[in-house]
Motif scaffolding. Sequence first.
Motif, PDB file in Angstrom:
ATOM      1  N   LEU A 244       0.837  -1.203   0.000  1.00  0.00           N
ATOM      2  CA  LEU A 244       0.000   0.000   0.000  1.00  0.00           C
ATOM      3  C   LEU A 244       0.870   1.251   0.000  1.00  0.00           C
ATOM      4  CD1 LEU A 244      -3.025   0.634   0.045  1.00  0.00           C
ATOM      5  CD2 LEU A 244      -2.909   0.723   2.530  1.00  0.00           C
ATOM      6  N   ASN A 245       1.917   1.240   0.813  1.00  0.00           N
ATOM      7  CA  ASN A 245       2.838   2.374   0.842  1.00  0.00           C
ATOM      8  C   ASN A 245       3.582   2.534  -0.485  1.00  0.00           C
ATOM      9  OD1 ASN A 245       2.433   3.465   3.439  1.00  0.00           O
ATOM     10  ND2 ASN A 245       3.659   1.852   4.372  1.00  0.00           N
ATOM     11  N   ALA A 246       3.932   1.406  -1.096  1.00  0.00           N
ATOM     12  CA  ALA A 246       4.630   1.474  -2.381  1.00  0.00           C
ATOM     13  C   ALA A 246       3.746   2.119  -3.449  1.00  0.00           C
ATOM     14  CB  ALA A 246       5.054   0.070  -2.817  1.00  0.00           C
ATOM     15  N   ARG A 247       2.469   1.735  -3.465  1.00  0.00           N
ATOM     16  CA  ARG A 247       1.545   2.327  -4.437  1.00  0.00           C
ATOM     17  C   ARG A 247       1.311   3.798  -4.122  1.00  0.00           C
ATOM     18  NH1 ARG A 247      -2.769  -1.204  -7.516  1.00  0.00           N
ATOM     19  NH2 ARG A 247      -1.634  -3.161  -7.728  1.00  0.00           N
ATOM     20  N   LEU A 248       1.261   4.100  -2.846  1.00  0.00           N
ATOM     21  CA  LEU A 248       1.038   5.479  -2.424  1.00  0.00           C
ATOM     22  C   LEU A 248       2.190   6.358  -2.900  1.00  0.00           C
ATOM     23  CD1 LEU A 248      -1.231   6.761  -0.685  1.00  0.00           C
ATOM     24  CD2 LEU A 248       0.316   6.641   1.251  1.00  0.00           C
ATOM     25  N   GLN A 249       3.413   5.900  -2.747  1.00  0.00           N
ATOM     26  CA  GLN A 249       4.578   6.670  -3.181  1.00  0.00           C
ATOM     27  C   GLN A 249       4.607   6.804  -4.711  1.00  0.00           C
ATOM     28  OE1 GLN A 249       7.986   4.710  -1.517  1.00  0.00           O
ATOM     29  NE2 GLN A 249       7.519   5.322   0.585  1.00  0.00           N
ATOM     30  N   TYR A 250       4.177   5.743  -5.396  1.00  0.00           N
ATOM     31  CA  TYR A 250       4.166   5.793  -6.862  1.00  0.00           C
ATOM     32  C   TYR A 250       3.154   6.816  -7.370  1.00  0.00           C
ATOM     33  CZ  TYR A 250       3.342   4.341 -11.675  1.00  0.00           C
ATOM     34  OH  TYR A 250       3.190   4.336 -13.034  1.00  0.00           O
ATOM     35  N   ARG A 251       1.976   6.874  -6.710  1.00  0.00           N
ATOM     36  CA  ARG A 251       0.938   7.816  -7.127  1.00  0.00           C
ATOM     37  C   ARG A 251       1.297   9.249  -6.767  1.00  0.00           C
ATOM     38  NH1 ARG A 251      -2.188   5.081 -10.727  1.00  0.00           N
ATOM     39  NH2 ARG A 251      -3.114   3.204  -9.833  1.00  0.00           N
ATOM     40  N   ALA A 252       1.993   9.450  -5.644  1.00  0.00           N
ATOM     41  CA  ALA A 252       2.293  10.799  -5.151  1.00  0.00           C
ATOM     42  C   ALA A 252       3.516  11.363  -5.864  1.00  0.00           C
ATOM     43  CB  ALA A 252       2.504  10.771  -3.643  1.00  0.00           C
ATOM     44  N   MET A 253       3.425  11.483  -7.163  1.00  0.00           N
ATOM     45  CA  MET A 253       4.528  11.996  -7.968  1.00  0.00           C
ATOM     46  C   MET A 253       4.014  13.129  -8.843  1.00  0.00           C
ATOM     47  SD  MET A 253       6.330   8.404  -9.109  1.00  0.00           S
ATOM     48  CE  MET A 253       7.494   9.244 -10.157  1.00  0.00           C
ATOM     49  N   GLY A 254       4.884  14.077  -9.156  1.00  0.00           N
ATOM     50  CA  GLY A 254       4.524  15.169 -10.041  1.00  0.00           C
ATOM     51  C   GLY A 254       3.943  16.354  -9.295  1.00  0.00           C
ATOM     52  N   GLY A 255       3.641  17.408 -10.063  1.00  0.00           N
ATOM     53  CA  GLY A 255       3.127  18.626  -9.476  1.00  0.00           C
ATOM     54  C   GLY A 255       1.698  18.520  -8.999  1.00  0.00           C
ATOM     55  N   ALA A 256       0.965  17.471  -9.433  1.00  0.00           N
ATOM     56  CA  ALA A 256      -0.440  17.319  -9.048  1.00  0.00           C
ATOM     57  C   ALA A 256      -0.611  16.384  -7.855  1.00  0.00           C
ATOM     58  CB  ALA A 256      -1.256  16.788 -10.233  1.00  0.00           C
ATOM     59  N   ALA A 257       0.462  16.075  -7.132  1.00  0.00           N
ATOM     60  CA  ALA A 257       0.373  15.162  -5.988  1.00  0.00           C
ATOM     61  C   ALA A 257      -0.276  15.856  -4.799  1.00  0.00           C
ATOM     62  CB  ALA A 257       1.758  14.657  -5.613  1.00  0.00           C
ATOM     63  N   TYR A 258      -0.937  15.064  -3.957  1.00  0.00           N
ATOM     64  CA  TYR A 258      -1.506  15.589  -2.717  1.00  0.00           C
ATOM     65  C   TYR A 258      -1.303  14.568  -1.608  1.00  0.00           C
ATOM     66  CZ  TYR A 258      -5.602  12.626  -3.771  1.00  0.00           C
ATOM     67  OH  TYR A 258      -6.426  11.568  -4.065  1.00  0.00           O
TER      68      TYR A 258
END
Length: 415
Positions: A244-258
């Motif tokens: 879950l943390n790995a997916r979270l870090q993968y999604r939280a990339m770029g200028g549109a991350a929150y």
Amino acid sequence: MVVAATIAVVLLFALVSRHRSRLYRVAGGVALAGHLLFAIVVLPLLPYDWDIDVFHSIAVGILGGGDTSSLSSLDAFGTVQAVLYAVFGTDPTVLAVFNGLLAVLIPLPACYVARRLYDPLESTNGLLLVLLFLPFPFLFNSLPMRDALSTLAAVTLLSICVRAIIDRRYWWALTAPPLWGLLFLLREELALLILLGVAGALLVAAIRRIADRDVSLCSLALSSVPVGVCGFALFAVLFPVDALNARLQYRAMGGAAYLEFMQYESWLDVLLAAPVRAIYFQFAPFPLHVTSTFDLVAILSLPLLIALAVMTYRSIQAVETDSLVEILLGIVYVGGIVGYGLIDSNFGTTLRHRSVFVFLLAVFSAPILESWFRSLRQRVDEAIYQRRKTDEKQCEAQELDTSPEVRSEHRDHAH
């Protein structure tokens, strides 16, 4: 070949819509024209590529005889895309054109579900228009990716389950397994959510039969507890904390991350974070998140989402619902925004993934949407009627003005 694909899509829409209401033929035709215009003219001009190149490369590889994985969602959709490429040529615009057709088909099963959810609801014209023209679902369903197909499969599967369980047309259940299999290959999380929703509906049906009466709201909430426990256990199996943390870090990339700072240390953290992240998934971005033009455009949907949420609450409170349909849609909606919310941490991805849940909010809001549509239709009809009356009076006035002149001319000829 894009021209051939466009002609095929237009003919297919004409075939599907010929026995539908005049409103659907007109509004659906306008929406389809908008999707085609976006796919052919606007999309090539946008600076964003999303995952279009990823799906295109996979489809081209499959068309060239490349290896595929039977459980890969990318390969599953790539196979569908490769079939279109084999017929109409290897151009992503071809897929975007066909996605436009799929997008205008989504309201049909959704409107049926709304009519069964609210038994007194006879018309769903307001819901139809909203589903056809919701801004961001309109955008993402036009892209040459899997969103349109997966959303149509999910909503159609929901309508089949409703028809089989509520209307007791059990032979419709025979069409559910292959459609569920397709949805599982495209988006396994949506397929499992609907499975949980069906389990909840069947549990409520059993309680209703044993009690020999309709189920109260309190009983409905209690009956969803074991389904929620099963859903949480299934989520824990599919996504351990580390994954879950790995997916979270993968999604939280770029200028549109929150919420990129957030990490889960245990399942207690997951439970505590779930409500906040669900709210972010359903409504983000918020005003303070605006850092780019895309964020500015995205935030324009916030008032609409809030309005749909308020209308959902008021509709469920004011209008009698079928408890089986309500629990089915409720489990899918709540489980979806919580599950996706715990993983998604990027506005772009969130806007894409929540389209199906925005559609569900619109389904829940159907009575108020229909009331607004009838009010607007009545005002338009009254305006047209008053305009006609005014035109008739002007014509009568003109005839009266000219008639004395005619009589005067006759008197002159008589002398």
